[in-house]
Design a protein around this motif. Structure first.
Motif, PDB file in Angstrom:
ATOM      1  N   VAL A 166     -31.191   2.507  24.227  1.00 16.75           N
ATOM      2  CA  VAL A 166     -31.473   3.238  25.381  1.00 16.75           C
ATOM      3  C   VAL A 166     -30.734   4.420  25.513  1.00 16.75           C
ATOM      4  N   GLY A 167     -31.265   5.533  26.208  1.00 15.47           N
ATOM      5  CA  GLY A 167     -30.310   6.396  26.396  1.00 15.47           C
ATOM      6  C   GLY A 167     -30.838   7.239  27.752  1.00 15.47           C
ATOM      7  N   TYR A 168     -29.770   7.558  28.708  1.00 19.13           N
ATOM      8  CA  TYR A 168     -29.977   8.448  29.682  1.00 19.13           C
ATOM      9  C   TYR A 168     -29.149   9.816  29.722  1.00 19.13           C
ATOM     10  N   PHE A 169     -30.102  10.964  29.832  1.00 16.66           N
ATOM     11  CA  PHE A 169     -29.061  12.140  29.340  1.00 16.66           C
ATOM     12  C   PHE A 169     -29.058  12.909  30.419  1.00 16.66           C
ATOM     13  N   GLU A 170     -27.795  13.048  31.161  1.00 19.68           N
ATOM     14  CA  GLU A 170     -27.458  13.780  32.295  1.00 19.68           C
ATOM     15  C   GLU A 170     -26.097  14.256  32.100  1.00 19.68           C
ATOM     16  N   ARG A 171     -25.665  15.042  32.920  1.00 19.37           N
ATOM     17  CA  ARG A 171     -24.157  15.516  33.017  1.00 19.37           C
ATOM     18  C   ARG A 171     -23.485  14.264  33.509  1.00 19.37           C
ATOM     19  N   ALA A 172     -22.184  14.264  32.744  1.00 16.09           N
ATOM     20  CA  ALA A 172     -21.423  13.204  33.309  1.00 16.09           C
ATOM     21  C   ALA A 172     -21.643  12.605  34.513  1.00 16.09           C
ATOM     22  N   GLU A 173     -21.258  13.580  35.445  1.00 19.86           N
ATOM     23  CA  GLU A 173     -21.050  13.244  36.961  1.00 19.86           C
ATOM     24  C   GLU A 173     -22.297  12.775  37.651  1.00 19.86           C
ATOM     25  N   ASP A 174     -23.539  13.040  36.964  1.00 27.30           N
ATOM     26  CA  ASP A 174     -24.938  12.675  37.504  1.00 27.30           C
ATOM     27  C   ASP A 174     -25.554  11.261  37.071  1.00 27.30           C
ATOM     28  N   LEU A 175     -24.726  10.615  35.861  1.00 26.41           N
ATOM     29  CA  LEU A 175     -25.140   9.424  35.590  1.00 26.41           C
ATOM     30  C   LEU A 175     -24.998   8.322  36.689  1.00 26.41           C
ATOM     31  N   THR A 176     -25.779   7.335  36.975  1.00 31.58           N
ATOM     32  CA  THR A 176     -25.561   6.400  37.920  1.00 31.58           C
ATOM     33  C   THR A 176     -25.035   5.110  37.293  1.00 31.58           C
ATOM     34  N   ALA A 177     -24.498   4.186  38.038  1.00 31.39           N
ATOM     35  CA  ALA A 177     -24.079   3.064  37.619  1.00 31.39           C
ATOM     36  C   ALA A 177     -24.766   2.086  36.876  1.00 31.39           C
ATOM     37  N   SER A 178     -26.071   2.342  37.209  1.00 35.04           N
ATOM     38  CA  SER A 178     -26.913   1.202  36.657  1.00 35.04           C
ATOM     39  C   SER A 178     -27.556   1.717  35.176  1.00 35.04           C
ATOM     40  N   GLN A 179     -27.371   3.159  35.087  1.00 33.51           N
ATOM     41  CA  GLN A 179     -27.732   3.837  33.860  1.00 33.51           C
ATOM     42  C   GLN A 179     -26.573   3.606  32.823  1.00 33.51           C
ATOM     43  N   ILE A 180     -25.549   3.536  33.261  1.00 36.56           N
ATOM     44  CA  ILE A 180     -24.197   3.491  32.436  1.00 36.56           C
ATOM     45  C   ILE A 180     -24.093   2.137  31.969  1.00 36.56           C
ATOM     46  N   ASP A 181     -24.381   0.922  32.998  1.00 34.07           N
ATOM     47  CA  ASP A 181     -24.576  -0.361  32.462  1.00 34.07           C
ATOM     48  C   ASP A 181     -25.476  -0.746  31.444  1.00 34.07           C
ATOM     49  N   GLU A 182     -26.641  -0.081  31.615  1.00 33.28           N
ATOM     50  CA  GLU A 182     -27.890  -0.256  30.811  1.00 33.28           C
ATOM     51  C   GLU A 182     -27.349   0.014  29.193  1.00 33.28           C
TER      52      GLU A 182
END
Length: 232
Positions: A90-106
């Motif tokens: 799975v991937g979420y593509f945002e600037r580093a500062e815009d990633l949410t904790a839940s996106q990073i966890d997933e």
């Protein structure tokens, strides 16, 4: 009862590259176990098969306990696993500062921890039999940093480190380890707008599946540990 067919287990088999790999191995005469969180999507993949040599198991690979239980069930209901393909991601593509904790966890839970958990589930039996194959589908995000992909790259660099360590741990065995680093593919992973754009430059997953299949065949005195496939 053990079947005579080679048994290939594929995670994330409900769409994209996982589905293409599943069709390829089914066509080549293997028994394919399809793993994923969405049973309906796995059924859709199986509906495209040329024969009925398959099994379906729903699984959340981010849960170590669930992975252990399901893999035990796979062996009991089908047969020992000859080849594991860690493809789910799975991937979420945002600037580093815009990633949410839940996106990073997933991303860490599925891409990295899920790969480790599934590998652990087959390693003991493969080492006891001194035979087997593990293919980790990593992506070029595991070999180079990319804009708006910091979290995704972090998870994939982790898989790369895990895979390279596996190669060293198992170099005295007959277990084959392969890492696949491919560029963007024309799959639902990138969303409908990209898929609808015919000039998106994305590779077809069926082509990637063919390359993986041919380059990970078990050959005497040979192992292609790294497979890099890039877009034009």
């Amino acid at each position: 009862m053990r079947k005579t067919l080679k048994h290939v287990v594929i995670t994330g088999a409900g769409s994209g590259l996982g589905a293409s790999l599943a069709r390829k191995y089914n066509k080549e005469g293997c028994h394919v176990s399809l793993l994923g969180r969405d049973h309906e999507k796995l059924e859709e993949t199986a509906a495209s098969f040329e024969n009925s040599n398959y099994s379906i198991f729903t699984l959340d690979i981010s849960s170590a306990e669930e992975v252990e239980k399901v893999f035990e069930k796979i062996v009991q209901e089908v047969q020992p696993i000859d080849r594991l393909i860690n493809n789910a991601g799975v991937g979420y593509f945002e600037r580093a500062e815009d990633l949410t904790a839940s996106q990073i966890d997933e991303m860490i839970d599925i891409n990295l921890k899920g790969t480790i958990f599934c590998t652990q589930a087959v390693l003991v039996s493969m080492k006891e039999a001194d035979v087997g194959s593990i293919i980790n589908v990593i992506s070029t995000a595991g070999i180079e940093g990319k804009v708006t992909e910091s979290g995704y790259c972090a998870s994939k660099f982790g898989v790369r480190g895990f895979t390279e360590s596996l190669v060293k741990e198992l170099e005295e065995t007959n277990i084959h380890i392969n890492a696949v680093y491919m560029g963007g593919m024309d799959t639902p992973f990138w969303g409908e707008p990209e898929q609808e754009n015919k000039n998106n430059g994305l590779m077809h997953p069926d082509d990637i599946a063919d390359i993986i299949y041919e380059n990970t065949k078990t050959r005497s005195n040979m192992n292609i540990s790294d497979i890099i496939i890039k877009n034009h």
